[in-house]
Design a protein around this motif. Structure first.
Motif, PDB file in Angstrom:
ATOM      1  N   GLN A 235       9.108  34.136 -15.991  1.00  0.00           N
ATOM      2  CA  GLN A 235      10.535  34.371 -15.769  1.00  0.00           C
ATOM      3  C   GLN A 235      10.794  34.913 -14.370  1.00  0.00           C
ATOM      4  O   GLN A 235      11.770  34.528 -13.713  1.00  0.00           O
ATOM      5  N   SER A 238      10.244  32.177 -11.556  1.00  0.00           N
ATOM      6  CA  SER A 238      11.254  31.120 -11.444  1.00  0.00           C
ATOM      7  C   SER A 238      12.363  31.466 -10.461  1.00  0.00           C
ATOM      8  O   SER A 238      13.141  30.589 -10.072  1.00  0.00           O
ATOM      9  N   LEU A 239      12.448  32.722 -10.040  1.00  0.00           N
ATOM     10  CA  LEU A 239      13.497  33.121  -9.100  1.00  0.00           C
ATOM     11  C   LEU A 239      13.186  32.618  -7.699  1.00  0.00           C
ATOM     12  O   LEU A 239      12.033  32.637  -7.268  1.00  0.00           O
ATOM     13  N   ASP A 240      14.238  32.200  -6.981  1.00  0.00           N
ATOM     14  CA  ASP A 240      14.024  31.930  -5.560  1.00  0.00           C
ATOM     15  C   ASP A 240      14.117  33.247  -4.803  1.00  0.00           C
ATOM     16  O   ASP A 240      14.555  34.271  -5.334  1.00  0.00           O
ATOM     17  N   ARG A 242      15.952  34.370  -2.371  1.00  0.00           N
ATOM     18  CA  ARG A 242      17.275  34.955  -2.155  1.00  0.00           C
ATOM     19  C   ARG A 242      17.746  35.693  -3.398  1.00  0.00           C
ATOM     20  O   ARG A 242      18.265  36.812  -3.307  1.00  0.00           O
ATOM     21  N   GLU A 243      17.540  35.089  -4.560  1.00  0.00           N
ATOM     22  CA  GLU A 243      17.922  35.735  -5.810  1.00  0.00           C
ATOM     23  C   GLU A 243      17.059  36.966  -6.077  1.00  0.00           C
ATOM     24  O   GLU A 243      17.536  37.981  -6.592  1.00  0.00           O
ATOM     25  N   ALA A 244      15.783  36.875  -5.714  1.00  0.00           N
ATOM     26  CA  ALA A 244      14.896  38.026  -5.877  1.00  0.00           C
ATOM     27  C   ALA A 244      15.363  39.201  -5.029  1.00  0.00           C
ATOM     28  O   ALA A 244      15.359  40.352  -5.482  1.00  0.00           O
ATOM     29  N   ARG A 246      18.446  39.731  -4.036  1.00  0.00           N
ATOM     30  CA  ARG A 246      19.714  40.218  -4.575  1.00  0.00           C
ATOM     31  C   ARG A 246      19.489  41.135  -5.775  1.00  0.00           C
ATOM     32  O   ARG A 246      20.142  42.174  -5.919  1.00  0.00           O
ATOM     33  N   ARG A 247      18.543  40.762  -6.635  1.00  0.00           N
ATOM     34  CA  ARG A 247      18.322  41.516  -7.857  1.00  0.00           C
ATOM     35  C   ARG A 247      17.468  42.765  -7.657  1.00  0.00           C
ATOM     36  O   ARG A 247      17.709  43.797  -8.278  1.00  0.00           O
ATOM     37  N   GLY A 252      11.926  42.601  -3.779  1.00  0.00           N
ATOM     38  CA  GLY A 252      12.075  41.473  -4.691  1.00  0.00           C
ATOM     39  C   GLY A 252      11.207  40.266  -4.356  1.00  0.00           C
ATOM     40  O   GLY A 252      10.496  39.754  -5.224  1.00  0.00           O
ATOM     41  N   VAL A 256       8.231  38.638  -6.792  1.00  0.00           N
ATOM     42  CA  VAL A 256       8.229  37.264  -7.277  1.00  0.00           C
ATOM     43  C   VAL A 256       6.966  36.533  -6.820  1.00  0.00           C
ATOM     44  O   VAL A 256       6.347  35.771  -7.586  1.00  0.00           O
TER      45      VAL A 256
END
Length: 420
Positions: A235, A238-240, A242-244, A246-247, A252, A256
């Motif tokens: 799970q 699967s993050l790119d 940029r999303e990593a 952000r979160r 991040g 990942v």
């Protein structure tokens, strides 16, 4: 599939269940076996193994290394672990789970000696050995095949047998393309094991695993990740990026990448020391400040010695307290200037202790230095603290007398009677 016998070191092109030369069942097979060069080596139940080596009559007995009824388990042999004993478990719980265990107080001088023997054997394979603790290290054997006349996997198998023969303990090994995967691999086959994780399989192999398999992801962080919907490495992977970001913020993308089995850290022969500390567990719970302060003073002396041994000084102090109910408290204070003198460390930690000593009963007290600075920067004094050099000189004189006449030759009044 490439295979290796870990007993006679015969290499095979297929994957036999037993060695064609010696009939051993200790075969390791993997498509990338002879192309990988990063290894994580972990001694099996190290302290307990050293004790069993020196006391053969304990070979079939459960052994726990720890300090008394009120202490905690430092380590336990695998037999004791099958009964539910774990490292850092309170001793009374360990003995309830395994009442027939033989309990031995740690003999760190003996363990350090064995660790140095093993370290020397590792360094005979490659200069790129990074110690992670007294009983584990990571090695980079890239480019050593010509030197050893064999791939790294074979050199490691030979090393394991040499450690058993010369030191008398066993090791487990993880072989992989990077440090992270080697660490994960070594946990998959213990004791006396050798596990391999290749680059091609890493993503699929890690995907179903819980996030806690990543070193550094403890229960609290795992719970936080679970609350965000991430319970498996797949799970997270699967993050790119940029999303990593952000979160999880700046960490991040690294998180990942690790979930995917990626790790670019080199093996560094010198491991960075991040903190130095000293602590003690009491024979009985203590609540009174007048009893706690002498303990704190003696620990500040121990901390000062350990800082000197490692060439560091403290930029700040961390007070550690554990209550009778095992609740942990840590409190920090910055020093006005770097110091490695117990008097300065004590005066910074004493107010922290005074605020916590509110009638609460404690079972453990500790003091640590953080951040660390170079010893050369410490105790020079300034307008705000012109006495710093004199305190350092007094401490140096006391240590010189103790070195010549023994630890009891000179003592500070506040430390007399302390049992740390």
């Amino acid at each position: 599939m490439p295979s290796l016998c870990r007993d006679c070191f015969v290499q095979s092109a297929d994957a036999p269940r037993r060695c064609p030369a010696c009939a051993s069942a200790r075969m390791v097979s993997h498509p990338e076996l002879f192309g990988l060069s990063i290894a994580h080596i972990d001694c099996d139940a190290f302290f307990a193994s050293v004790e069993k080596r020196d006391r053969p009559e304990l070979a079939a007995r459960p052994v726990i290394i720890g300090g008394g009824q009120r202490g905690v388990v430092s380590t336990a042999c695998y037999l004791a672990r099958t009964r539910g004993v774990k490292s850092a478990m309170p001793m009374f719980k360990a003995l309830a789970a395994c009442p027939d265990a033989v309990v031995i107080k740690p003999d760190f001088a003996k363990y350090v000696a064995a660790s140095r023997q093993i370290r020397a054997l590792m360094e005979s394979l490659t200069p790129l050995v990074q110690a992670m603790s007294i009983d584990e290290a990571v090695l980079d054997l890239s480019g050593t095949e010509a030197l050893h006349g064999a791939p790294p996997a074979v050199a490691l198998a030979r090393l394991a047998r040499q450690v058993e023969k010369e030191v008398g303990v066993t090791v487990s090994m993880g072989l992989a393309p990077n440090r992270l995967l080697a660490k994960i691999a070594v946990e998959r086959d213990k004791p006396r094991g050798m596990a391999v994780i290749g680059a091609a399989e890493a993503g699929a192999l890690l995907a179903p695993e819980p996030v806690t398999i990543l070193p550094g992801v403890g229960p609290a962080f795992a719970a936080k990740l679970g609350g965000m919907g991430f319970s498996t490495l797949g799970q997270l992977a699967s993050l790119d990026m940029r999303e990593a970001m952000r979160r999880f913020g700046e960490e991040g993308p690294t998180l990942v990448a690790r979930a995917r089995g990626e790790d670019s850290r080199p093996v560094r022969p010198e491991r960075e020391t991040k903190s130095v500390s000293a602590e003690t567990t009491f024979d009985r719970d203590i609540a009174r400040p007048e009893e706690l302060e002498p303990m704190l003073w003696r620990l500040c002396e121990k901390l000062a010695r350990r800082l000197a041994e490692k060439g560091f000084a403290a930029g700040g102090v961390v007070l550690k307290l554990k209550t009778a109910r095992f609740a942990l408290r840590t409190r920090n204070a910055r020093l006005p200037g770097p110091s490695a003198v117990p008097e300065t460390l004590f005066h910074a930690a004493r107010p922290l202790l005074a605020r916590e000593a509110d009638g609460t009963a404690f079972r453990l007290i500790g003091i640590g230095a953080q951040p660390l600075v170079e010893a050369s920067a410490a105790d020079h004094g300034d307008l705000a603290d012109p006495e710093a050099p004199r305190r350092a000189a007094r401490w140096a004189a006391m240590e010189a007398l103790r070195g010549k006449f023994g630890d009891r030759a000179v003592a500070v009044g506040r430390g007399i009677g302390a049992r740390s």
